[in-house]
Motif scaffolding. Structure first.
Motif, PDB file in Angstrom:
ATOM      1  N   LEU A  79       0.602  -1.259   0.085  1.00 24.52           N
ATOM      2  CA  LEU A  79       0.106  -0.240  -0.051  1.00 24.52           C
ATOM      3  C   LEU A  79       0.867   1.253  -0.117  1.00 24.52           C
ATOM      4  N   LEU A  80       1.748   1.303   0.217  1.00 24.33           N
ATOM      5  CA  LEU A  80       3.212   2.539   0.795  1.00 24.33           C
ATOM      6  C   LEU A  80       3.501   2.389  -0.084  1.00 24.33           C
ATOM      7  N   ARG A  81       3.860   1.385  -0.153  1.00 27.42           N
ATOM      8  CA  ARG A  81       4.916   1.712  -2.301  1.00 27.42           C
ATOM      9  C   ARG A  81       3.687   2.302  -3.157  1.00 27.42           C
ATOM     10  N   ARG A  82       2.655   2.110  -3.514  1.00 32.94           N
ATOM     11  CA  ARG A  82       1.847   2.035  -4.484  1.00 32.94           C
ATOM     12  C   ARG A  82       1.346   3.939  -4.320  1.00 32.94           C
ATOM     13  N   ARG A  83       1.242   4.356  -3.181  1.00 35.12           N
ATOM     14  CA  ARG A  83       0.668   5.457  -2.641  1.00 35.12           C
ATOM     15  C   ARG A  83       2.349   6.348  -2.729  1.00 35.12           C
ATOM     16  N   LEU A  84       3.611   6.276  -3.070  1.00 34.37           N
ATOM     17  CA  LEU A  84       4.526   6.840  -2.899  1.00 34.37           C
ATOM     18  C   LEU A  84       4.986   6.856  -4.009  1.00 34.37           C
TER      19      LEU A  84
END
Length: 144
Positions: free
Chosen positions: A116-121
């Motif tokens: 989730l975090l990688r997709r956001r960043l």
């Protein structure tokens, strides 16, 4: 805790071309995880409609209606839960955030949180410079 709901709209806009459609193609059920309520896991069981795009030039033949603030394309979580999990991961990192999310009645694996975090960043990469110059005066000693 499970909430059963269905939409009652009679038209929706195509996500590709923006054309409004009233041609219903069918329905299907979406299961969305939401933020816990009183320490209990919350699931929204939502019956949504599939529409046919009326524009002949549009590559999107059918599409599913999206509810602002509740659904996102291909998502199994509400935007509110996704933002909560992203914030937990930003503050705590993977495993600690996964342990805390289990206590908040939203069990998620550490790998899912990091994904989730990688997709956001994801940000577009800047192109590398093709030519670099050297400042002659910066390399000489004694010059200001």
């Amino acid at each position: 805790m499970t909430i059963y709901a269905r939409t009652t709209t009679d038209k929706a806009d195509c996500p590709v071309c923006g054309t409004a459609s009233r041609h219903r193609h069918g329905r299907y059920r979406r299961r969305l995880d939401d933020v816990a309520l009183s320490g209990r896991r919350m699931v929204i069981n939502l019956l949504v409609q599939r529409f046919r795009c009326p524009a002949s030039a549009c590559p999107q033949r059918t599409f599913i209606e999206q509810l602002d603030g509740l659904t996102e394309r291909f998502a199994r979580r509400t935007p509110r839960l996704r933002r909560l999990l992203e914030r937990l991961t930003l503050v705590l990192a993977g495993r600690p955030a996964a342990r805390l999310s289990a206590h908040l009645a939203v069990p998620v694996s550490a790998n899912t949180l990091l994904r989730l975090l990688r997709r956001r960043l994801v940000q577009p990469r800047a192109r590398a410079p093709r030519v670099l110059g050297v400042d002659d005066f910066a390399t000489r000693k004694g010059h200001v």
